[in-house]
Design a protein around this motif. Structure first.
Motif, short mmCIF file in Angstrom:
data_model
loop_
_atom_site.label_atom_id
_atom_site.label_comp_id
_atom_site.label_asym_id
_atom_site.label_seq_id
_atom_site.Cartn_x
_atom_site.Cartn_y
_atom_site.Cartn_z
N ASP A 1 110.64 -0.90 -25.97
CA ASP A 1 109.49 0.03 -25.56
C ASP A 1 109.99 1.55 -25.81
O ASP A 1 110.83 2.17 -25.05
CB ASP A 1 109.17 0.07 -24.26
N PRO A 2 109.67 2.27 -26.89
CA PRO A 2 110.06 3.69 -27.29
C PRO A 2 109.63 4.71 -26.40
O PRO A 2 109.80 5.85 -26.49
CB PRO A 2 109.87 3.91 -28.73
N THR A 3 108.39 4.38 -25.70
CA THR A 3 107.74 5.38 -24.69
C THR A 3 108.52 5.64 -23.32
O THR A 3 107.91 6.47 -22.47
CB THR A 3 106.29 4.80 -24.58
N MET B 1 113.11 9.03 -28.46
CA MET B 1 112.84 10.17 -29.37
C MET B 1 113.37 11.64 -29.09
O MET B 1 114.32 12.04 -30.03
CB MET B 1 111.54 10.24 -29.86
N MET B 2 113.30 11.88 -27.92
CA MET B 2 113.88 13.03 -27.49
C MET B 2 115.45 13.08 -27.26
O MET B 2 116.16 14.09 -27.70
CB MET B 2 113.23 13.39 -26.01
N ALA B 3 115.89 11.88 -26.94
CA ALA B 3 117.44 11.96 -27.02
C ALA B 3 118.08 11.77 -28.50
O ALA B 3 119.05 12.28 -28.68
CB ALA B 3 117.79 10.45 -26.36
N LEU C 1 117.18 1.01 -25.96
CA LEU C 1 116.89 1.90 -26.63
C LEU C 1 117.79 3.28 -26.58
O LEU C 1 118.22 3.93 -27.41
CB LEU C 1 115.27 2.36 -26.94
N HIS C 2 117.63 3.67 -25.31
CA HIS C 2 118.31 4.96 -24.96
C HIS C 2 119.77 4.86 -25.20
O HIS C 2 120.55 5.53 -25.56
CB HIS C 2 118.13 5.34 -23.45
N TRP D 1 108.92 15.00 -32.01
CA TRP D 1 109.10 15.65 -30.88
C TRP D 1 109.79 16.90 -31.10
O TRP D 1 110.83 16.78 -31.73
CB TRP D 1 109.72 14.93 -29.67
N GLU D 2 109.33 18.00 -30.46
CA GLU D 2 110.34 19.14 -30.83
C GLU D 2 110.15 20.12 -29.19
O GLU D 2 109.37 19.91 -28.48
CB GLU D 2 109.70 20.33 -31.58
#
Length: 625
Positions: free
Chosen positions: A411-413, A423-425, A390-391, A446-447
């Motif tokens: 796994d996105p977590t 998500m952060m990336a 995912l990354h 996420w922010e």
């Protein structure tokens, strides 16, 4: 290491005993070769060796790490002075499997292996055999050839026989008794050994069971095939020689990488072990996978080659096929049982390498990403930076592939080593499609919160929000800030091909003498494919005084295939950049760990005209040194 004293004593006794039978007896301590050259009999011209050394403690020595077939001891004869057969006896301490061969004056093979078996006592071995020179009038060299294992031949003796001696068990047994073989039960010297040595040493010499090495005739037997006759083995080795190959692991692996299926078949038929390792510890299957030679690769897979033996860099054959973007080779290896989750350099799996190399062929890379997932590739295995599939997909910015990764239970977590989730990336990348795909899958928004000036600078540069970045530089943010992985922000600007940003950072004190996480300089980090914006960056870095010869020689010797900027440009066929770098002082003769110059790299990549130009540059560089 055990002492040779009882063994050398045997040689001395055998010399006295044998001299009564024939005046042409010669004994040589290979540990003192320099001082004994003048004592050679008239028919022995010289003793030389290749690939090893004459050691004052062990004699002729090679370590076990040498590839199969590397290492030869030559006894060069004057056949005008010698017409009879010879009896040869030599001491070999260690684990070596040795063949005794005959070559003519042009070093063509006349006899592949005169040695059927060798008897071993503890760590030391005394071998005796007849060299039937009367059958080989063209023989010029007696050659002790190491096949595999560690070699330590400390001494040898030779007797000229007045009549031909048959090479059979009875004659060898008799010969062994004359030469002092401690294992021959009728040996008249055993009593003397018992008187001169301790009881333990004598018992070891007398009672040890013989062990047998594998002669080439046995190695030549493949499953379901009969042994080759000596003349058939000679014919195969001569054919290999005519095509420029020697019977060793390096040439065998090279032939596999060249796609020479017929040569590989000849090597295997002649007894070359299929899993031997050549330069940089590549096996034939790894070399064929790297080069994408499908016919050879299929042959090796069909013959049962081990697909998981690692190169010096720690990579499997499948990993090498992935990094080289040879997609049909990937399919062939997976269908033959290659481990789809085998980690390679930097801990990344074949799946991660295919995604990482997708710029070489987007459609095929996506197709084979799915292929690997369907064949058991785990999307949640992380590399050394903690990055999962995912990354990696977020890094390359393709929402459709991100959806596939999620569909295959990515796994996105999971967080990378910097603590970032996909998500952060995606937020750092400022990609609306990636963010929306993750939101649709139920991943929370996420922010960033409470970032320092440097962290804010990195965030805005990653998101291409340059006006905000310049405000932060005015406010005191460092132009040498590092990102969440510890990577200098310069390399993100290089990836974005943003020379304007680089120049702006330079006015605030940007340091160009930095390295990326793979150890490359800014010059080495610039993508090797031709693009006007990339070439402008290369020119800028050269104008600013960056060394065109990164990486250093120390780095090139490490167990990683470090490339200089010139090697990078050569691998992509970027002739324009090669000429720029050469004009700036790049050294075209530099070799990386596999021993490849930029010219060789260009040739292996199929850029033959560029390879010739680089070879010409090598000649010019050498002439000017």
């Amino acid at each position: 290491m055990r002492s040779h004293a009882p063994i050398i004593f045997l040689l001395c006794l055998s010399a006295l005993f044998a001299s009564a039978q024939s005046p042409n007896y010669f004994e040589l301590d290979l540990r003192k070769l320099d001082g004994e050259q003048g004592n050679f009999p008239d028919w022995l011209e010289e003793i030389t060796e290749s690939s090893g050394e004459f050691d004052p403690e062990f004699g002729w020595q090679l370590d076990a790490s040498k590839p199969f077939g590397i290492g030869r001891l030559y006894l060069s004869l004057d056949r005008n002075q010698l017409t009879h057969d010879l009896a040869l006896s030599f001491f070999s301490q260690g684990t070596a499997n040795i063949a005794v061969q005959l070559y003519d004056a042009n070093e063509r093979t006349l006899a592949v292996d005169l040695l059927a078996a060798r008897t071993t006592v503890d760590e030391a071995s005394l071998t005796s055999l007849v060299i039937p020179l009367s059958e080989y009038p063209n023989a010029k060299h007696i050659v002790l050839r190491r096949l595999e294992g560690a070699v330590a031949v400390s001494a040898l003796s030779l007797i000229e026989l007045t009549a031909p001696s048959p090479q059979n068990e009875a004659s060898i047994t008799h010969l062994a008794s004359l030469l002092g073989d401690p294992l021959a039960p009728e040996n008249p010297l055993i009593a003397s050994v018992q008187e001169q040595a301790t009881a333990d040493q004598s018992q070891a010499l007398i009672s040890a069971r013989p062990t047998f090495s594998r002669p080439l005739s046995e190695l030549s037997k493949l499953e379901g095939e009969a042994h080759l006759h000596e003349d058939e083995l000679i014919s195969i080795l001569q054919v290999l020689g005519l095509q420029g190959y020697d019977f060793n692991a390096i040439d065998f692996v090279q032939a596999a990488g060249e796609g020479r299926e017929e040569v590989v078949r000849l090597y295997l038929r002649a007894g070359m072990p299929i899993n031997v390792q050549g330069r940089n510890k590549y096996t034939a299957v790894a070399e064929a996978a790297t080069s994408g030679e499908l016919r050879v690769l299929k042959l090796l897979c069909d013959r049962g080659a081990d697909l998981e033996i690692r190169t010096a860099g720690g990579n499997s054959a499948l990993w090498m096929a992935c990094i080289s973007s040879h997609y049909e080779a990937i399919r062939l290896l997976v269908e033959n049982g290659a481990d789809v989750n085998a980690r390679g350099a930097y801990g990344n799996t074949p799946l991660l390498k295919v995604i990482n190399r997708r710029a070489h062929n987007y459609n095929k890379a996506d197709e084979y990403t799915v292929f690997l997932l369907e064949h058991g590739a785990d999307p949640n295995i992380a590399d050394n930076r903690g990055e999962t599939m995912l990354h990696e997909v977020v890094r390359h910015g393709k929402a459709s592939m991100l959806q596939i990764a999620l569909d295959y239970n990515g796994d996105p977590t999971l967080k990378d080593n910097a603590g970032f989730t996909p998500m952060m990336a995606a937020k750092y990348r400022n990609s609306k499609s990636l963010i929306q795909t993750l939101l649709n899958h139920g991943v929370p928004e996420w922010e960033p919160d409470q970032l320092s000036l440097d962290e804010q600078l990195v965030y805005h540069i990653y998101r291409r929000e340059y006006s905000e970045a310049y405000k932060l530089l005015d406010a005191g943010a460092s132009p040498n800030a590092t990102d969440m992985n510890g990577e200098h922000i310069l390399f993100n600007a290089i990836n974005k091909r943003n020379l304007t940003l680089i120049r702006k950072l330079r006015t605030y004190g940007l340091d160009l003498n930095v390295r990326d996480l793979s150890g490359r300089s800014p010059l080495g980090h610039v993508h090797s494919g031709f693009h006007k914006s990339r070439e402008a960056m290369v020119d800028y870095f050269l104008e600013e005084g960056l060394d065109p010869n990164y990486a250093t020689q120390e780095e090139l010797r490490k167990k990683k295939p470090y490339y200089t900027p010139l090697m990078n440009a050569a691998s992509a066929g970027n002739a324009d950049r090669c000429q720029r770098l050469l004009a700036a002082g790049a050294n075209p003769t530099t070799k990386n760990l596999p021993g490849r110059t930029a010219a060789i790299i260009a040739e292996r990549a199929g850029f033959y005209q560029l390879s010739q130009e680089l070879q010409a540059a090598e000649s010019k560089w050498t002439a000017n040194e």
